[in-house]
Design an enzyme around this catalytic site. Structure first.
Site, PDB file in Angstrom:
ATOM      1  CE  LYS A  49      24.394  32.292  -6.123  1.00 57.56           C
ATOM      2  NZ  LYS A  49      23.009  32.722  -6.407  1.00 57.56           N
ATOM      3  N   GLY A  50      24.303  26.943  -1.636  1.00 63.14           N
ATOM      4  CA  GLY A  50      24.558  25.558  -1.229  1.00 63.14           C
ATOM      5  C   GLY A  50      23.399  24.999  -0.427  1.00 63.14           C
ATOM      6  CB  THR A 259      15.103  34.804  -4.232  1.00 62.97           C
ATOM      7  OG1 THR A 259      14.816  36.178  -4.449  1.00 62.97           O
ATOM      8  CG2 THR A 259      16.391  34.656  -3.446  1.00 62.97           C
ATOM      9  CG  ASP A 263      20.169  28.339  -5.442  1.00 64.75           C
ATOM     10  OD1 ASP A 263      21.090  28.357  -6.281  1.00 64.75           O
ATOM     11  OD2 ASP A 263      19.943  29.273  -4.646  1.00 64.75           O
ATOM     12  N   GLY A 298      10.818  33.499  -0.887  1.00 63.65           N
ATOM     13  CA  GLY A 298      11.919  32.855  -0.180  1.00 63.65           C
ATOM     14  C   GLY A 298      12.603  31.826  -1.050  1.00 63.65           C
TER      15      GLY A 298
HETATM   16  O1  RIB Z   1      20.462  31.809  -5.384  1.00 60.22           O
HETATM   17  C1  RIB Z   1      19.823  32.511  -4.359  1.00 60.22           C
HETATM   18  C2  RIB Z   1      20.738  32.637  -3.175  1.00 60.22           C
HETATM   19  O2  RIB Z   1      21.840  33.434  -3.562  1.00 60.22           O
HETATM   20  C3  RIB Z   1      20.122  33.341  -1.990  1.00 60.22           C
HETATM   21  O3  RIB Z   1      19.493  32.449  -1.104  1.00 60.22           O
HETATM   22  C4  RIB Z   1      21.312  34.073  -1.390  1.00 60.22           C
HETATM   23  O4  RIB Z   1      21.679  33.634  -0.131  1.00 60.22           O
HETATM   24  C5  RIB Z   1      22.448  33.914  -2.394  1.00 60.22           C
HETATM   25  O5  RIB Z   1      23.347  32.966  -2.002  1.00 60.22           O
END
Ligand code: RIB
Length: 301
Positions: A49-50, A259, A263, A298
């Site tokens: 997430k970072g 995914t 973020d 990704g």
């Molecule tokens: O928010 C998605 C992320 O959550 C993924 O990239 C994984 O590594 C987790 O940290």
């Protein structure tokens, strides 16, 4: 051991958070408890997430630095290289004696994911790392944190930034209880609906329902942050502060992989705040950037 990349000019955006290697398998549907399902081939992506947030910030042209840790292993090398390639400053990323963080991700046909994170090196990011970065933090415009690094580290980073008059943004994911001092400096606290319900002690699916992101946002605001953003997935996001709450709808898109969408949203929002945008404008822009992100595979693509 810190890594040898030479520092950028003072970062505008400092992200305190995780870097993981994402091991992703496409499945028809997620397995139920005790069940085995067959999936596709394993794909390896940079994630965490970072790191995802930092890449989103850097892609918008914001001078962005990640404060975190990776292992002295091949995954650590991959993570540092992809961060640097995306324009993220990694001088505050330590290489430690622990395996790099890894995330085990299944993505179903409708693009929904389920994730198990093995934090590894990320849990070595400590208060001492914040101490060492004090000057860089004070020189930034926004300090952003996620909760895939230890909570005391995040608390210290938030306090350090707030003392220096630097705006503090927290994506409380994965969700964990937050103390009043930390809550009080957040501007905004970012959560999704599920995380909002956990912080408000509501069961998932309880009464106020899908349409009531604004109810959740107002409830969270009462916990003490200066402002709140609740992300609503395909429905967009709600922004709330002392002036009121507003819902920002998302464009309709064909979902491939969710995914890292949160973020992308958070990184774009933080970058826009660092550039001086209002919270509502920054969130509106972040909603459309996150909608675009779910059309590709990704977390950083
Ligand atoms: O928010 C998605 C992320 O959550 C993924 O990239 C994984 O590594 C987790 O940290």
């Amino acid at each position: 051991m810190t890594n040898p990349q030479s520092p950028l000019r003072a970062a505008e955006l400092i992200i305190v958070g995780s870097a993981n290697v994402d091991l992703v398998v496409q499945v028809e549907r997620h397995p139920r408890q005790g069940e085995t399902v067959l999936g596709g081939d394993t794909s390896v992506f940079p994630g965490g997430k970072g790191a995802n947030t930092a890449v989103a910030g850097a892609k918008l042209g914001t001078r962005t630095s990640l404060l975190g840790a990776v292992g002295a292993d091949a995954h650590g090398e991959l993570l540092l290289t992809t961060l640097a390639d995306a324009g993220v400053d990694t001088t505050l990323v330590s290489r430690v004696d622990a395996p790099s963080g890894a995330a085990y991700i299944t993505v179903s046909e409708n693009g929904e994911n389920s994730i198990v994170v093995s934090p590894g090196a990320n849990f070595r990011v400590g208060v001492a790392d914040i101490d060492r970065a004090r000057e860089a933090i004070a020189a930034a415009r926004v300090l952003f944190a996620v909760l895939e690094v230890p909570l005391p580290t995040v608390r210290e980073a938030a306090a350090c930034a707030a003392r220096a008059g630097v705006r503090v943004v927290l994506n409380a994911s994965p969700v964990a209880p937050l103390d009043d001092e930390t809550l009080a400096v957040l501007d905004p606290l970012i959560v999704n609906q599920h995380e909002a319900r956990v912080l408000l002690d509501k069961a998932d699916g309880e009464a106020d329902g899908e349409a009531d992101g604004e109810v959740l946002a107002r409830g969270l605001l009462a916990l003490g942050p200066r402002s709140v953003v609740v992300t609503l997935g395909a429905a967009g996001a709600v922004v709330a502060d002392a002036a009121g709450a507003v819902t920002l709808p998302a464009p309709e898109v064909d979902v491939v992989d969710t995914t890292g969408a949160g973020d992308s949203f958070a990184g774009s929002l933080a970058a826009r705040l660092a550039a001086g945008w209002s919270l509502a404008d920054a969130a509106r822009d972040a909603v459309s950037i996150a909608a675009d992100a779910v059309t590709r595979r990704g977390a950083q693509g």
